[in-house]
Write a protein that holds these residues in place. Structure first.
Motif, PDB file in Angstrom:
ATOM      1  N   TYR A 103       0.992  -1.411   0.082  1.00  0.00           N
ATOM      2  CA  TYR A 103      -0.123  -0.100   0.013  1.00  0.00           C
ATOM      3  C   TYR A 103       0.954   1.303   0.233  1.00  0.00           C
ATOM      4  CZ  TYR A 103      -3.751  -3.297   1.359  1.00  0.00           C
ATOM      5  OH  TYR A 103      -4.475  -4.372   1.564  1.00  0.00           O
ATOM      6  N   ALA A 104       0.303   2.400  -0.548  1.00  0.00           N
ATOM      7  CA  ALA A 104       0.785   3.714  -0.251  1.00  0.00           C
ATOM      8  C   ALA A 104       0.586   3.958   1.197  1.00  0.00           C
ATOM      9  CB  ALA A 104       0.209   4.570  -1.252  1.00  0.00           C
ATOM     10  N   ASP A 105       1.520   4.850   1.600  1.00  0.00           N
ATOM     11  CA  ASP A 105       1.634   5.429   2.995  1.00  0.00           C
ATOM     12  C   ASP A 105       0.003   6.166   3.085  1.00  0.00           C
ATOM     13  OD1 ASP A 105       5.097   6.133   3.464  1.00  0.00           O
ATOM     14  OD2 ASP A 105       3.792   4.166   3.560  1.00  0.00           O
ATOM     15  N   SER A 106      -0.043   6.683   2.122  1.00  0.00           N
ATOM     16  CA  SER A 106      -1.538   7.681   2.257  1.00  0.00           C
ATOM     17  C   SER A 106      -2.729   6.937   2.719  1.00  0.00           C
ATOM     18  CB  SER A 106      -1.617   8.791   1.078  1.00  0.00           C
ATOM     19  OG  SER A 106      -1.888   7.813  -0.113  1.00  0.00           O
ATOM     20  N   VAL A 107      -3.002   5.713   2.188  1.00  0.00           N
ATOM     21  CA  VAL A 107      -3.854   4.750   2.297  1.00  0.00           C
ATOM     22  C   VAL A 107      -3.961   3.409   3.296  1.00  0.00           C
ATOM     23  CG1 VAL A 107      -4.512   5.299  -0.022  1.00  0.00           C
ATOM     24  CG2 VAL A 107      -3.676   3.159   0.558  1.00  0.00           C
ATOM     25  N   LYS A 108      -2.498   3.408   3.899  1.00  0.00           N
ATOM     26  CA  LYS A 108      -2.576   2.408   4.635  1.00  0.00           C
ATOM     27  C   LYS A 108      -3.260   2.398   5.917  1.00  0.00           C
ATOM     28  CE  LYS A 108       1.878   1.070   4.454  1.00  0.00           C
ATOM     29  NZ  LYS A 108       3.063   1.117   4.515  1.00  0.00           N
ATOM     30  N   GLY A 109      -4.018   1.285   6.309  1.00  0.00           N
ATOM     31  CA  GLY A 109      -4.877   1.208   7.399  1.00  0.00           C
ATOM     32  C   GLY A 109      -6.092   1.677   7.276  1.00  0.00           C
ATOM     33  N   ARG A 110      -6.485   2.265   5.973  1.00  0.00           N
ATOM     34  CA  ARG A 110      -7.926   2.480   5.572  1.00  0.00           C
ATOM     35  C   ARG A 110      -8.363   1.779   4.294  1.00  0.00           C
ATOM     36  NH1 ARG A 110      -8.840   7.535   3.505  1.00  0.00           N
ATOM     37  NH2 ARG A 110      -6.647   7.831   2.627  1.00  0.00           N
ATOM     38  N   PHE A 111      -7.537   1.235   3.409  1.00  0.00           N
ATOM     39  CA  PHE A 111      -7.753   0.683   1.998  1.00  0.00           C
ATOM     40  C   PHE A 111      -7.268  -0.888   2.447  1.00  0.00           C
ATOM     41  CE2 PHE A 111      -8.046   4.323  -0.952  1.00  0.00           C
ATOM     42  CZ  PHE A 111      -8.683   5.301  -0.225  1.00  0.00           C
ATOM     43  N   THR A 112      -8.113  -1.531   1.661  1.00  0.00           N
ATOM     44  CA  THR A 112      -7.676  -3.139   1.689  1.00  0.00           C
ATOM     45  C   THR A 112      -8.025  -3.600   0.287  1.00  0.00           C
ATOM     46  OG1 THR A 112      -8.331  -3.477   4.009  1.00  0.00           O
ATOM     47  CG2 THR A 112      -8.036  -5.453   2.657  1.00  0.00           C
ATOM     48  N   VAL A 113      -6.806  -4.270  -0.445  1.00  0.00           N
ATOM     49  CA  VAL A 113      -6.923  -4.814  -1.564  1.00  0.00           C
ATOM     50  C   VAL A 113      -7.209  -6.263  -1.587  1.00  0.00           C
ATOM     51  CG1 VAL A 113      -4.404  -4.957  -1.967  1.00  0.00           C
ATOM     52  CG2 VAL A 113      -5.867  -5.040  -4.009  1.00  0.00           C
ATOM     53  N   SER A 114      -7.761  -6.897  -2.346  1.00  0.00           N
ATOM     54  CA  SER A 114      -7.937  -8.235  -2.338  1.00  0.00           C
ATOM     55  C   SER A 114      -8.417  -8.710  -3.667  1.00  0.00           C
ATOM     56  CB  SER A 114      -9.224  -8.810  -1.242  1.00  0.00           C
ATOM     57  OG  SER A 114     -10.316  -8.031  -1.769  1.00  0.00           O
ATOM     58  N   ARG A 115      -8.309 -10.209  -3.816  1.00  0.00           N
ATOM     59  CA  ARG A 115      -8.585 -10.779  -5.137  1.00  0.00           C
ATOM     60  C   ARG A 115      -9.452 -12.278  -5.067  1.00  0.00           C
ATOM     61  NH1 ARG A 115      -2.934 -11.349  -7.819  1.00  0.00           N
ATOM     62  NH2 ARG A 115      -4.046 -11.919  -9.572  1.00  0.00           N
ATOM     63  N   ASP A 116     -10.256 -12.463  -6.165  1.00  0.00           N
ATOM     64  CA  ASP A 116     -10.777 -13.493  -6.085  1.00  0.00           C
ATOM     65  C   ASP A 116     -10.328 -14.126  -7.510  1.00  0.00           C
ATOM     66  OD1 ASP A 116     -12.796 -15.716  -6.720  1.00  0.00           O
ATOM     67  OD2 ASP A 116     -14.496 -14.655  -5.716  1.00  0.00           O
ATOM     68  N   ASN A 117      -9.342 -15.140  -7.496  1.00  0.00           N
ATOM     69  CA  ASN A 117      -8.969 -15.596  -8.657  1.00  0.00           C
ATOM     70  C   ASN A 117      -9.956 -16.325  -9.563  1.00  0.00           C
ATOM     71  OD1 ASN A 117      -6.486 -14.510  -8.494  1.00  0.00           O
ATOM     72  ND2 ASN A 117      -5.633 -16.193  -7.207  1.00  0.00           N
ATOM     73  N   ALA A 118     -10.920 -17.020  -8.923  1.00  0.00           N
ATOM     74  CA  ALA A 118     -11.947 -17.839  -9.509  1.00  0.00           C
ATOM     75  C   ALA A 118     -12.814 -16.951 -10.487  1.00  0.00           C
ATOM     76  CB  ALA A 118     -12.877 -18.515  -8.555  1.00  0.00           C
ATOM     77  N   LYS A 119     -12.990 -15.440 -10.177  1.00  0.00           N
ATOM     78  CA  LYS A 119     -13.836 -14.506 -10.501  1.00  0.00           C
ATOM     79  C   LYS A 119     -13.073 -13.695 -11.538  1.00  0.00           C
ATOM     80  CE  LYS A 119     -17.436 -14.519  -7.274  1.00  0.00           C
ATOM     81  NZ  LYS A 119     -18.335 -13.819  -6.656  1.00  0.00           N
TER      82      LYS A 119
END
Length: 122
Positions: A58-74
């Motif tokens: 993450y960028a420092d500006s969004v750390k703790g507020r944003f979460t990235v995830s992925r669904d490989n099946a989709k």
């Protein structure tokens, strides 16, 4: 034909939340590193968050507020954005690095979506 299509943007008040989605098609993206970038008016495009085989970053500006995830099946990547601030207002883009390097440099990414607008009001 490779396509990345973002959705989920919109207008939200400060402190609110949004979840962006990025649907990928045309190739296998399981081994790709996927990144989220944003560009505000008059500013350069900047890295926001990314996900690769070894984890997230993450960028420092969004750390703790944003979460990235992925669904490989989709073949879909998500960006959950909480505690939004007016300075988060921008067009958000997802991008794919097919070599899986997972960097913060936009030049390392091979494919880009068309972007989705996020506007945070104060």
């Amino acid at each position: 034909q490779v396509q990345l299509v973002e959705s989920g943007g919109g207008l939200v008040q400060a402190g609110g939340s949004l979840r962006l989605s990025c649907a990928a098609s045309g190739r296998t993206f399981v081994r790709a590193a996927m990144g989220w970038f944003r560009q505000a008016p008059g500013k350069e495009r900047e890295f926001v968050a990314g996900i690769k085989w070894s984890g997230t970053y993450y960028a420092d500006s969004v750390k703790g507020r944003f979460t990235v995830s992925r669904d490989n099946a989709k073949n879909t990547v998500y960006l959950q954005m909480n505690s939004l601030k007016p300075e988060d207002t921008a067009v958000y883009y997802c991008a794919a690095d097919m070599q899986g390097r997972g960097t913060r440099s936009s030049g390392q990414y091979d494919y880009w979506g068309q972007g989705t607008q996020v506007t945070v009001s104060s």
